[in-house]
Design a protein around this motif. Structure first.
Motif, PDB file in Angstrom:
ATOM      1  N   UNK A 176       0.832  -1.206   0.000  1.00  0.00           N
ATOM      2  CA  UNK A 176       0.000   0.000   0.000  1.00  0.00           C
ATOM      3  C   UNK A 176       0.870   1.260   0.000  1.00  0.00           C
ATOM      4  N   UNK A 177       1.876   1.290   0.863  1.00  0.00           N
ATOM      5  CA  UNK A 177       2.750   2.462   0.912  1.00  0.00           C
ATOM      6  C   UNK A 177       3.526   2.621  -0.393  1.00  0.00           C
ATOM      7  N   UNK A 178       4.072   1.525  -0.903  1.00  0.00           N
ATOM      8  CA  UNK A 178       4.849   1.581  -2.147  1.00  0.00           C
ATOM      9  C   UNK A 178       3.976   2.109  -3.280  1.00  0.00           C
ATOM     10  N   UNK A 179       2.755   1.636  -3.360  1.00  0.00           N
ATOM     11  CA  UNK A 179       1.843   2.101  -4.413  1.00  0.00           C
ATOM     12  C   UNK A 179       1.575   3.596  -4.299  1.00  0.00           C
ATOM     13  N   UNK A 212       5.591  14.034  -8.922  1.00  0.00           N
ATOM     14  CA  UNK A 212       6.906  14.685  -8.949  1.00  0.00           C
ATOM     15  C   UNK A 212       7.447  14.732 -10.376  1.00  0.00           C
ATOM     16  N   UNK A 213       7.160  13.686 -11.158  1.00  0.00           N
ATOM     17  CA  UNK A 213       7.559  13.681 -12.565  1.00  0.00           C
ATOM     18  C   UNK A 213       6.882  14.788 -13.349  1.00  0.00           C
ATOM     19  N   UNK A 214       5.618  15.016 -13.064  1.00  0.00           N
ATOM     20  CA  UNK A 214       4.898  16.127 -13.698  1.00  0.00           C
ATOM     21  C   UNK A 214       5.546  17.455 -13.312  1.00  0.00           C
ATOM     22  N   UNK A 215       5.920  17.576 -12.041  1.00  0.00           N
ATOM     23  CA  UNK A 215       6.593  18.802 -11.587  1.00  0.00           C
ATOM     24  C   UNK A 215       7.928  18.982 -12.326  1.00  0.00           C
ATOM     25  N   UNK A 240      13.428   9.055  -2.652  1.00  0.00           N
ATOM     26  CA  UNK A 240      14.230   8.544  -3.786  1.00  0.00           C
ATOM     27  C   UNK A 240      13.378   8.434  -5.045  1.00  0.00           C
ATOM     28  N   UNK A 241      12.157   7.931  -4.921  1.00  0.00           N
ATOM     29  CA  UNK A 241      11.300   7.767  -6.095  1.00  0.00           C
ATOM     30  C   UNK A 241      10.828   9.113  -6.642  1.00  0.00           C
ATOM     31  N   UNK A 242      10.539  10.055  -5.751  1.00  0.00           N
ATOM     32  CA  UNK A 242      10.117  11.386  -6.219  1.00  0.00           C
ATOM     33  C   UNK A 242      11.268  12.101  -6.930  1.00  0.00           C
ATOM     34  N   UNK A 243      12.449  12.010  -6.367  1.00  0.00           N
ATOM     35  CA  UNK A 243      13.620  12.631  -7.008  1.00  0.00           C
ATOM     36  C   UNK A 243      13.891  11.970  -8.354  1.00  0.00           C
ATOM     37  N   UNK A 244      13.841  10.637  -8.376  1.00  0.00           N
ATOM     38  CA  UNK A 244      14.060   9.898  -9.621  1.00  0.00           C
ATOM     39  C   UNK A 244      13.078  10.369 -10.694  1.00  0.00           C
ATOM     40  N   UNK A 245      11.797  10.431 -10.361  1.00  0.00           N
ATOM     41  CA  UNK A 245      10.781  10.813 -11.349  1.00  0.00           C
ATOM     42  C   UNK A 245      10.905  12.264 -11.788  1.00  0.00           C
ATOM     43  N   UNK A 246      11.223  13.154 -10.854  1.00  0.00           N
ATOM     44  CA  UNK A 246      11.398  14.566 -11.192  1.00  0.00           C
ATOM     45  C   UNK A 246      12.490  14.716 -12.253  1.00  0.00           C
ATOM     46  N   UNK A 247      13.633  14.092 -12.007  1.00  0.00           N
ATOM     47  CA  UNK A 247      14.752  14.227 -12.937  1.00  0.00           C
ATOM     48  C   UNK A 247      14.594  13.375 -14.188  1.00  0.00           C
ATOM     49  N   UNK A 271       2.773   9.282  -5.946  1.00  0.00           N
ATOM     50  CA  UNK A 271       3.331  10.607  -5.648  1.00  0.00           C
ATOM     51  C   UNK A 271       4.563  10.886  -6.517  1.00  0.00           C
ATOM     52  N   UNK A 272       5.324   9.849  -6.802  1.00  0.00           N
ATOM     53  CA  UNK A 272       6.493  10.024  -7.664  1.00  0.00           C
ATOM     54  C   UNK A 272       6.085  10.471  -9.063  1.00  0.00           C
TER      55      UNK A 272
END
Length: 182
Positions: A40-43, A52-55, A99-106, A48-49
């Protein structure tokens, strides 16, 4: 002819990038759950990641000509590489989410920049059109390659594969990124 060779390198770079993305992204959920995080948390973290990718995409659109700097692509690839290495051990909810949000943003920044490098030089439009097919092929080949590297519950080889492909992506795009149009 020189331009065509450079554009072919651009497509190869794009292939490496999306092979890395496809291979790593296939396993990020399992990396999280096998480290003790709940599904559930991973999903939720991966959802959210994506925001972050959209951002990241919006950020790239807003920075204008600053986005043409090859240093931004380099930094994006380095940060993406570092963020997937965070997944290799000692995951907590917060480390995984960040880590996932940063990964998706970049990811959004680097992906957009790779397309821009190709489109800036491609006067015919055929290479930028082919780029979408290359992305699809990368998304197919990346998981296939990554699946051959998984050993039990260890994903270090997948992370190494992703890191190497990101590095190759950057090296191969450099000649096209530095090409001066006449």
């Amino acid at each position: 002819k020189q331009t065509n060779k450079l554009l072919n390198l651009g497509l190869l770079s794009l292939l490496f990038f999306y092979m890395s993305i496809g291979g790593v992204w296939t396993y990020v959920s399992i990396m999280g759950t096998s480290s003790g995080l709940t599904l559930s948390f991973v999903s939720q973290a991966l959802s959210l990641a994506m925001i972050a990718g959209l951002a990241g995409a919006l950020f790239f659109a807003l920075i204008g000509d600053i986005g043409k700097n090859i240093g931004l692509l380099f930094i994006s690839i380095v940060v993406m590489t570092l963020s997937i290495w965070v997944l290799n051990s000692g995951l907590t909810d917060m480390r995984y989410l960040v880590a996932m949000c940063i990964f998706s943003f970049f990811w959004s920044i680097a992906g957009a920049r790779l397309f821009a490098v190709i489109s800036d030089v491609d006067h015919s439009g055929k290479y930028i059109s082919a780029a979408q097919t290359v992305v699809g092929v990368g998304y197919i080949l990346g998981p296939i390659l990554a699946s051959t590297l998984v050993k039990g519950v260890g994903y270090t080889d997948v992370i190494i594969m992703g890191s190497l492909l990101f590095s190759l992506c950057f090296i191969v795009i450099l000649p096209l990124a530095r090409f001066k149009k006449s």
